[in-house]
Design a protein around this motif. Sequence first.
Motif, PDB file in Angstrom:
ATOM      1  N   TRP A  57     -47.006  60.080 -39.777  1.00 11.78           N
ATOM      2  CA  TRP A  57     -47.243  59.166 -39.827  1.00 11.78           C
ATOM      3  C   TRP A  57     -45.399  58.127 -39.848  1.00 11.78           C
ATOM      4  CZ3 TRP A  57     -50.075  55.803 -42.752  1.00 11.78           C
ATOM      5  CH2 TRP A  57     -51.218  56.833 -42.735  1.00 11.78           C
ATOM      6  N   VAL A  58     -45.046  59.118 -39.603  1.00 18.97           N
ATOM      7  CA  VAL A  58     -43.453  58.651 -39.878  1.00 18.97           C
ATOM      8  C   VAL A  58     -43.582  57.945 -38.478  1.00 18.97           C
ATOM      9  CG1 VAL A  58     -40.782  58.839 -39.750  1.00 18.97           C
ATOM     10  CG2 VAL A  58     -42.064  59.912 -41.391  1.00 18.97           C
ATOM     11  N   GLY A  59     -44.013  58.268 -37.668  1.00 14.44           N
ATOM     12  CA  GLY A  59     -43.963  58.223 -35.688  1.00 14.44           C
ATOM     13  C   GLY A  59     -44.895  56.875 -35.672  1.00 14.44           C
ATOM     14  N   ALA A  60     -46.255  56.812 -36.474  1.00 14.93           N
ATOM     15  CA  ALA A  60     -46.867  55.611 -36.125  1.00 14.93           C
ATOM     16  C   ALA A  60     -45.917  54.241 -36.927  1.00 14.93           C
ATOM     17  CB  ALA A  60     -47.805  55.693 -36.804  1.00 14.93           C
ATOM     18  N   LEU A  61     -44.967  54.990 -38.474  1.00 12.09           N
ATOM     19  CA  LEU A  61     -44.726  53.359 -39.178  1.00 12.09           C
ATOM     20  C   LEU A  61     -43.818  53.000 -38.378  1.00 12.09           C
ATOM     21  CD1 LEU A  61     -44.212  52.890 -42.151  1.00 12.09           C
ATOM     22  CD2 LEU A  61     -42.723  54.365 -42.688  1.00 12.09           C
ATOM     23  N   LEU A  62     -43.026  53.757 -37.823  1.00 12.06           N
ATOM     24  CA  LEU A  62     -41.862  53.332 -36.910  1.00 12.06           C
ATOM     25  C   LEU A  62     -42.239  52.554 -35.632  1.00 12.06           C
ATOM     26  CD1 LEU A  62     -39.189  56.502 -37.401  1.00 12.06           C
ATOM     27  CD2 LEU A  62     -39.059  53.988 -38.564  1.00 12.06           C
ATOM     28  N   ALA A  63     -42.798  52.956 -35.418  1.00 11.20           N
ATOM     29  CA  ALA A  63     -43.553  52.273 -33.744  1.00 11.20           C
ATOM     30  C   ALA A  63     -43.903  50.800 -34.259  1.00 11.20           C
ATOM     31  CB  ALA A  63     -44.841  52.791 -33.504  1.00 11.20           C
ATOM     32  N   SER A  64     -45.362  50.950 -35.725  1.00 19.41           N
ATOM     33  CA  SER A  64     -45.663  49.957 -35.735  1.00 19.41           C
ATOM     34  C   SER A  64     -44.562  48.726 -36.222  1.00 19.41           C
ATOM     35  CB  SER A  64     -46.613  49.686 -36.451  1.00 19.41           C
ATOM     36  OG  SER A  64     -46.978  51.086 -37.139  1.00 19.41           O
ATOM     37  N   LEU A  65     -44.261  48.880 -36.903  1.00 24.41           N
ATOM     38  CA  LEU A  65     -42.352  48.476 -37.313  1.00 24.41           C
ATOM     39  C   LEU A  65     -41.781  47.356 -36.475  1.00 24.41           C
ATOM     40  CD1 LEU A  65     -40.297  50.038 -40.099  1.00 24.41           C
ATOM     41  CD2 LEU A  65     -41.577  47.889 -40.263  1.00 24.41           C
ATOM     42  N   LEU A  66     -41.540  48.740 -35.178  1.00 20.14           N
ATOM     43  CA  LEU A  66     -41.077  47.764 -33.647  1.00 20.14           C
ATOM     44  C   LEU A  66     -42.019  46.793 -33.611  1.00 20.14           C
ATOM     45  CD1 LEU A  66     -39.787  50.764 -31.329  1.00 20.14           C
ATOM     46  CD2 LEU A  66     -38.363  49.243 -32.646  1.00 20.14           C
ATOM     47  N   ALA A  67     -43.226  46.600 -32.911  1.00 17.94           N
ATOM     48  CA  ALA A  67     -44.455  45.942 -32.834  1.00 17.94           C
ATOM     49  C   ALA A  67     -43.699  44.268 -33.728  1.00 17.94           C
ATOM     50  CB  ALA A  67     -45.812  46.202 -32.997  1.00 17.94           C
ATOM     51  N   LEU A  68     -43.770  45.258 -34.879  1.00 16.52           N
ATOM     52  CA  LEU A  68     -43.790  43.824 -35.649  1.00 16.52           C
ATOM     53  C   LEU A  68     -42.909  42.578 -35.151  1.00 16.52           C
ATOM     54  CD1 LEU A  68     -45.293  45.071 -38.642  1.00 16.52           C
ATOM     55  CD2 LEU A  68     -46.035  43.379 -37.508  1.00 16.52           C
ATOM     56  N   GLU A  69     -41.843  43.548 -35.055  1.00 21.36           N
ATOM     57  CA  GLU A  69     -40.765  42.130 -34.650  1.00 21.36           C
ATOM     58  C   GLU A  69     -41.040  40.953 -34.134  1.00 21.36           C
ATOM     59  OE1 GLU A  69     -37.558  42.198 -35.050  1.00 21.36           O
ATOM     60  OE2 GLU A  69     -36.453  40.492 -33.684  1.00 21.36           O
ATOM     61  N   GLY A  70     -42.071  41.481 -32.539  1.00 26.97           N
ATOM     62  CA  GLY A  70     -42.425  40.621 -31.718  1.00 26.97           C
ATOM     63  C   GLY A  70     -43.755  39.570 -32.492  1.00 26.97           C
ATOM     64  N   LEU A  71     -43.871  39.709 -33.576  1.00 26.44           N
ATOM     65  CA  LEU A  71     -45.480  38.733 -33.930  1.00 26.44           C
ATOM     66  C   LEU A  71     -45.461  38.127 -33.550  1.00 26.44           C
ATOM     67  CD1 LEU A  71     -48.371  39.684 -35.349  1.00 26.44           C
ATOM     68  CD2 LEU A  71     -47.671  40.003 -37.829  1.00 26.44           C
ATOM     69  N   PHE A  72     -44.591  36.811 -34.578  1.00 24.96           N
ATOM     70  CA  PHE A  72     -44.568  35.549 -34.756  1.00 24.96           C
ATOM     71  C   PHE A  72     -43.435  35.093 -34.349  1.00 24.96           C
ATOM     72  CE2 PHE A  72     -46.073  36.709 -38.890  1.00 24.96           C
ATOM     73  CZ  PHE A  72     -47.911  36.289 -38.527  1.00 24.96           C
ATOM     74  N   ARG A  73     -42.273  35.607 -33.686  1.00 22.80           N
ATOM     75  CA  ARG A  73     -41.138  35.101 -33.588  1.00 22.80           C
ATOM     76  C   ARG A  73     -41.470  34.998 -31.719  1.00 22.80           C
ATOM     77  NH1 ARG A  73     -36.120  36.023 -34.296  1.00 22.80           N
ATOM     78  NH2 ARG A  73     -36.137  37.475 -36.532  1.00 22.80           N
ATOM     79  N   ASP A  74     -42.170  35.042 -30.448  1.00 27.51           N
ATOM     80  CA  ASP A  74     -42.125  34.738 -30.048  1.00 27.51           C
ATOM     81  C   ASP A  74     -43.064  33.006 -29.630  1.00 27.51           C
ATOM     82  OD1 ASP A  74     -41.703  37.055 -28.608  1.00 27.51           O
ATOM     83  OD2 ASP A  74     -43.685  37.718 -28.527  1.00 27.51           O
ATOM     84  N   ASP A  75     -43.651  33.187 -30.651  1.00 26.76           N
ATOM     85  CA  ASP A  75     -44.717  31.502 -31.013  1.00 26.76           C
ATOM     86  C   ASP A  75     -43.510  31.049 -31.598  1.00 26.76           C
ATOM     87  OD1 ASP A  75     -46.735  32.420 -29.733  1.00 26.76           O
ATOM     88  OD2 ASP A  75     -47.482  33.658 -31.671  1.00 26.76           O
ATOM     89  N   ALA A  76     -42.562  31.654 -31.985  1.00 27.75           N
ATOM     90  CA  ALA A  76     -41.457  30.549 -33.417  1.00 27.75           C
ATOM     91  C   ALA A  76     -41.047  29.551 -31.975  1.00 27.75           C
ATOM     92  CB  ALA A  76     -41.164  31.578 -34.097  1.00 27.75           C
ATOM     93  N   GLU A  77     -40.172  30.786 -31.416  1.00 27.97           N
ATOM     94  CA  GLU A  77     -38.999  30.531 -30.973  1.00 27.97           C
ATOM     95  C   GLU A  77     -39.474  29.687 -29.516  1.00 27.97           C
ATOM     96  OE1 GLU A  77     -37.755  33.784 -28.708  1.00 27.97           O
ATOM     97  OE2 GLU A  77     -35.924  34.435 -30.802  1.00 27.97           O
ATOM     98  N   ASP A  78     -40.891  29.201 -28.990  1.00 29.58           N
ATOM     99  CA  ASP A  78     -41.786  28.379 -27.816  1.00 29.58           C
ATOM    100  C   ASP A  78     -41.951  27.332 -28.745  1.00 29.58           C
ATOM    101  OD1 ASP A  78     -43.823  28.831 -28.261  1.00 29.58           O
ATOM    102  OD2 ASP A  78     -43.542  30.593 -26.697  1.00 29.58           O
ATOM    103  N   GLY A  79     -41.907  27.130 -29.615  1.00 27.90           N
ATOM    104  CA  GLY A  79     -42.342  26.413 -30.314  1.00 27.90           C
ATOM    105  C   GLY A  79     -43.793  25.924 -30.916  1.00 27.90           C
ATOM    106  N   THR A  80     -44.757  26.524 -29.728  1.00 27.66           N
ATOM    107  CA  THR A  80     -46.195  27.090 -30.676  1.00 27.66           C
ATOM    108  C   THR A  80     -46.820  27.353 -31.803  1.00 27.66           C
ATOM    109  OG1 THR A  80     -46.258  29.117 -30.318  1.00 27.66           O
ATOM    110  CG2 THR A  80     -46.377  27.540 -27.647  1.00 27.66           C
ATOM    111  N   LEU A  81     -45.983  28.038 -32.091  1.00 26.10           N
ATOM    112  CA  LEU A  81     -46.289  28.104 -33.905  1.00 26.10           C
ATOM    113  C   LEU A  81     -46.252  26.962 -34.487  1.00 26.10           C
ATOM    114  CD1 LEU A  81     -46.953  30.854 -35.032  1.00 26.10           C
ATOM    115  CD2 LEU A  81     -45.060  31.020 -36.282  1.00 26.10           C
ATOM    116  N   GLU A  82     -45.428  26.056 -34.608  1.00 24.28           N
ATOM    117  CA  GLU A  82     -45.517  24.820 -35.852  1.00 24.28           C
ATOM    118  C   GLU A  82     -46.368  24.237 -34.943  1.00 24.28           C
ATOM    119  OE1 GLU A  82     -40.856  23.407 -34.380  1.00 24.28           O
ATOM    120  OE2 GLU A  82     -42.296  22.086 -33.329  1.00 24.28           O
ATOM    121  N   GLN A  83     -47.641  24.418 -33.747  1.00 21.83           N
ATOM    122  CA  GLN A  83     -48.846  23.294 -33.767  1.00 21.83           C
ATOM    123  C   GLN A  83     -49.838  24.030 -34.607  1.00 21.83           C
ATOM    124  OE1 GLN A  83     -48.749  20.425 -32.047  1.00 21.83           O
ATOM    125  NE2 GLN A  83     -46.834  20.387 -31.022  1.00 21.83           N
TER     126      GLN A  83
END
Lengths: 237, 214
Positions: free
Chosen positions: A72-98
């Motif tokens: 569980w701790v392994g899965a929790l930490l791994a999902s936290l790592l993945a969450l970093e990019g959840l909206f960030r990539d879309d926010a950086e290239d401006g697609t999230l605004e759309q």
Amino acid sequence: MSEGLHTQEVSRDTRLLPKCAAIVVRDLQLLVRRPGQMLQILGFFVVVTVLFPLGYSPELGKLRLIAPGVLWVGALLASLLALEGLFRDDAEDGTLEQWLLCGQPLAALLLAKTAVHWLLTGLPLTVLAPLLAVTLGVSIEAAPGILLALGLGTLALSLIGSIAAGLTLGLRRGGVLLSLLSLPLAVPVLIFGARATELVIQGDSPTAALYLLASLVVLAITLAPLAAAAAVRIGLE
Amino acid sequence: MPELSIENLHVYRGEQHVLRGLNAQVSAGQCLQITGENGAGKTTLLRVLCGLLPAESLQLTWRGRVCSPQDAEYHQGLSYLSHAAPLKADLTGWENLRFLLSLRGVWQAERVGALLERLGARRFADRPVRSLSAGQRRRLALVGLVASQSQLWLLDEPTTNLDSAGTRLVTELLSEHLERGGLAMVATHVSLDIAPSALQSLHLTSGDGARRVA
């Protein structure tokens, strides 16, 4: 000139579901172009879990006792790592605004995005978990229970994390803050998830803990997208 | 009767009072060109009108109805093009447009194909956006803008990174949009070659808000 094309109104498909489908298709395309991120997260989960026999004890009897916590701790930490990019990539290239400007409820679009994110990170983690459990001395018969518990748990974690991912959009490096914001909210998931896994491994019925886990998922599906939508609006300002 | 009317717009960015009591009206077929020095609030104005930034006070009237800049119905009628083209670097131009237009519910492959042809973007539409130049990305974004068939265009420096032929193309597209009864607000210092009767301008100065020039 005001009686032109526009006043006759363009045929516009205003249904919500095709938009959610478009998001799912696009994220699958993106994964095919760059499978790296998903593989890194799975790799992280494997390495963390395999470190325990090295650092604690190679005795399977001892490892079996700590297996629920480790998974569980392994899965929790791994999902936290993945969450970093959840909206960030879309926010950086401006697609999230759309997304905010397409005239659809943002919460629903973010729910679709979070669901496909779970499909690409949470689900693979879940599938991997019973195999890793075997390396910790757990019998393969516990696999269905572990799959169910981790499947529900990672879904709840993705949803809870989507709020923090939205809130940390405005920050340059939001990773640590994202963890600090999501971990306290993830505690109930960890408690019931680890309990369910423990019961499964001992050969008992995990039903009660799984019900509680499922109720957390329902709560998260209901409230997290609304909170995430508000957070993304603030994060994009 | 103006299609879009903005009254008493006040915006703060942190402690700074960027827009002070701005009023503007745009009728169908009209373009409002926004000029002003850097930092005068051109981008802020456009982002507030999209609902991406909060305003301290704003009375917005769209098609005769008072609305908030976050209303779904208002958003369905507007397209915003920021100075960065909203494209995913890992997808091809075609895939990007397909996604953006599906999100707005106006995806029509033939129409987009014809627009790509017209904007000279057909030959690079199948390449990943990562490998395209800034001008090529801008052309793809313009295809998305025209294909979204919105009545109100909010454009932030639409001619950035474009060559002179591209700049002419932007004014051409803008003129056609206005002739069809569209509205536009364009933040740019390039002189727009459109009919003077369709062009108004708004000059923003940092400090004392806005002055209407013509």
